[in-house]
Scaffold this motif. Sequence first.
Motif, short mmCIF file in Angstrom:
data_model
loop_
_atom_site.label_atom_id
_atom_site.label_comp_id
_atom_site.label_asym_id
_atom_site.label_seq_id
_atom_site.Cartn_x
_atom_site.Cartn_y
_atom_site.Cartn_z
N ALA A 15 0.78 -1.17 -0.13
CA ALA A 15 -0.05 -0.06 -0.01
C ALA A 15 0.87 1.21 0.07
O ALA A 15 0.29 2.14 -0.50
N SER A 16 2.19 1.21 0.52
CA SER A 16 2.90 2.26 0.64
C SER A 16 3.18 2.97 -0.60
O SER A 16 3.78 4.09 -0.71
N SER A 17 3.30 2.09 -1.74
CA SER A 17 3.50 2.64 -3.15
C SER A 17 2.65 3.50 -3.68
O SER A 17 3.04 4.35 -4.39
N ILE A 18 1.58 3.71 -3.09
CA ILE A 18 0.36 4.71 -3.16
C ILE A 18 0.76 6.16 -2.35
O ILE A 18 0.58 7.03 -2.76
N GLY A 19 1.06 5.35 -1.15
CA GLY A 19 0.84 6.31 0.15
C GLY A 19 2.36 7.34 0.10
O GLY A 19 2.04 8.68 0.51
N ILE A 20 3.56 6.91 -0.41
CA ILE A 20 4.50 7.58 -0.28
C ILE A 20 4.30 9.22 -0.91
O ILE A 20 4.75 10.12 -0.36
N PRO A 21 4.08 9.24 -2.39
CA PRO A 21 3.82 10.50 -2.76
C PRO A 21 2.98 11.51 -2.20
O PRO A 21 3.22 12.66 -1.81
N ILE A 22 2.06 11.09 -1.72
CA ILE A 22 1.04 11.73 -1.11
C ILE A 22 1.55 12.37 0.53
O ILE A 22 1.07 13.47 0.84
N GLU A 23 2.12 11.48 1.00
CA GLU A 23 2.62 11.62 2.35
C GLU A 23 3.94 12.48 2.28
O GLU A 23 4.02 13.63 3.33
N LEU A 24 4.44 12.62 1.06
CA LEU A 24 5.65 13.58 0.72
C LEU A 24 4.80 15.25 0.83
O LEU A 24 5.50 15.89 1.57
N VAL A 25 3.92 15.20 0.01
CA VAL A 25 2.96 16.33 -0.14
C VAL A 25 2.31 16.77 0.99
O VAL A 25 2.64 17.99 1.43
N ASN A 26 1.87 15.90 1.86
CA ASN A 26 1.13 16.06 3.20
C ASN A 26 2.37 16.71 4.20
O ASN A 26 1.93 17.76 4.89
N THR A 27 3.30 16.00 4.19
CA THR A 27 4.52 16.63 5.24
C THR A 27 4.85 17.84 4.74
O THR A 27 5.01 18.73 5.61
N ARG A 28 5.14 18.02 3.76
CA ARG A 28 5.66 19.41 3.06
C ARG A 28 4.51 20.87 3.52
O ARG A 28 5.01 21.90 4.09
N MET A 29 3.40 20.22 3.22
CA MET A 29 2.19 21.32 3.49
C MET A 29 2.15 21.63 5.21
O MET A 29 1.76 22.73 5.30
N HIS A 30 2.49 20.73 5.82
CA HIS A 30 2.37 20.81 7.25
C HIS A 30 3.50 21.96 7.70
O HIS A 30 2.94 22.77 8.55
N ILE A 31 4.42 21.64 7.17
CA ILE A 31 5.68 22.68 7.59
C ILE A 31 5.80 24.05 6.80
O ILE A 31 6.43 24.85 7.08
N ASP A 32 5.16 24.09 5.69
CA ASP A 32 5.33 25.21 4.76
C ASP A 32 5.34 26.65 5.36
O ASP A 32 6.01 27.53 5.08
N ARG A 33 4.31 26.68 6.38
CA ARG A 33 4.34 28.16 7.00
C ARG A 33 5.37 28.46 7.68
O ARG A 33 5.47 29.68 8.34
N THR A 34 6.01 27.61 8.26
CA THR A 34 7.16 27.91 9.39
C THR A 34 8.41 28.09 8.63
O THR A 34 9.53 28.46 9.24
N LEU A 35 8.42 28.03 7.26
CA LEU A 35 9.66 28.45 6.53
C LEU A 35 9.95 29.75 6.00
O LEU A 35 8.67 30.61 6.04
N PRO A 36 10.96 30.30 5.69
CA PRO A 36 11.14 31.65 5.23
C PRO A 36 10.26 31.64 3.77
O PRO A 36 10.25 30.54 3.10
N LYS A 37 9.70 32.89 3.61
CA LYS A 37 8.80 32.85 2.26
C LYS A 37 9.55 32.28 1.03
O LYS A 37 8.59 31.67 0.04
N ASP A 38 10.86 32.63 0.87
CA ASP A 38 11.37 32.38 -0.51
C ASP A 38 11.78 30.74 -0.49
O ASP A 38 12.34 30.26 -1.39
N GLU A 39 11.68 30.13 0.69
CA GLU A 39 11.81 28.54 0.79
C GLU A 39 10.52 27.69 0.77
O GLU A 39 10.43 26.67 0.84
N ARG A 40 9.48 28.29 0.54
CA ARG A 40 8.20 27.69 0.81
C ARG A 40 7.85 27.05 -0.59
O ARG A 40 8.19 27.44 -1.52
N TRP A 41 7.14 25.84 -0.35
CA TRP A 41 6.72 24.99 -1.63
C TRP A 41 5.36 25.77 -2.32
O TRP A 41 5.05 25.63 -3.17
N ASN A 42 4.65 26.17 -1.24
CA ASN A 42 3.20 26.86 -1.93
C ASN A 42 2.33 25.95 -2.59
O ASN A 42 1.77 26.34 -3.28
#
Length: 273
Positions: A103-130
């Motif tokens: 099942a992780s073959s499906i979950g890894i890409p979505i988990e990557l996006v989810n994790t980055r969205m979680h911390i995005d607001r804590t990063l400097p503006k020029d380093e955010r993924w948005n």
Amino acid sequence: MYNPPWWGGGVAGACCQLLTAPFDLLETRLVVDKEKRGLIKNMQWAIRKHGFFSLYDGVSAQILRQLTYTTMRFHLYQLGKQRFDDSRYFQKCILATFSGSIASSIGIPIELVNTRMHIDRTLPKDERWNYRHAFHGLYRVCRDEGFLALYKGGLFSIIRSSLSTIGQIASYDQAKEFYMRSFDFKHDQKLLHVISSVTAAIIYGPLIQPIENIRTLQMTHPGGMSDYVRHLLDFGTRGLFRGLVPCLLRSVPNTIIMFLLFEEFRVRFGNRK
């Protein structure tokens, strides 16, 4: 007795995620936070700076992950139970490891996006993924970093997925059987489902936390294993279990509600064995 519908686990997980999403976000931020703020201070900082609904950053990815990855790991596990002898906990763990890994073959890409969205607001503006939502995040990773970047942190995600399936699904099944033998519960009693869910959640949290933390750092920060371990040990000897409190605050109600819904779907929409 009824076999559950194939979609039961994913739908149940998605419903729970709407309730417990803020704890998922806070768990991630505790791991990457270099200022060593605690749970309450992280929550206060997020609400004061970005508003209450910022605690739901990444919720689209979380729901998509439940509807895909969680559906698959539940379904594979239930299929395995119909074909193999699952009377022993060790055999349940083997089946859960296989189900979680596939099942992780499906979950890894979505988990990557989810994790980055979680911390995005804590990063400097020029380093955010948005990333605006889960699908935008998947598109941006492919466009900016290449398709293989979707599987960054893949090894630890596979290990985490295997352990989480053992900790949740296999442990729930084993606890349910134990309580039925020991206390003469009936298979469809709600109290049985609740105490079995709590047992599974308590096993699940500490079991996955060190792997979860390393996976989170690998998905969001450049560096090697020694850098990630050093970062966690900066929090002290308990650094590998950083984020365990919000993990339990999320996983206990999440697991209870998920299995209550799952059992209800099994009875109402499942096929008789």
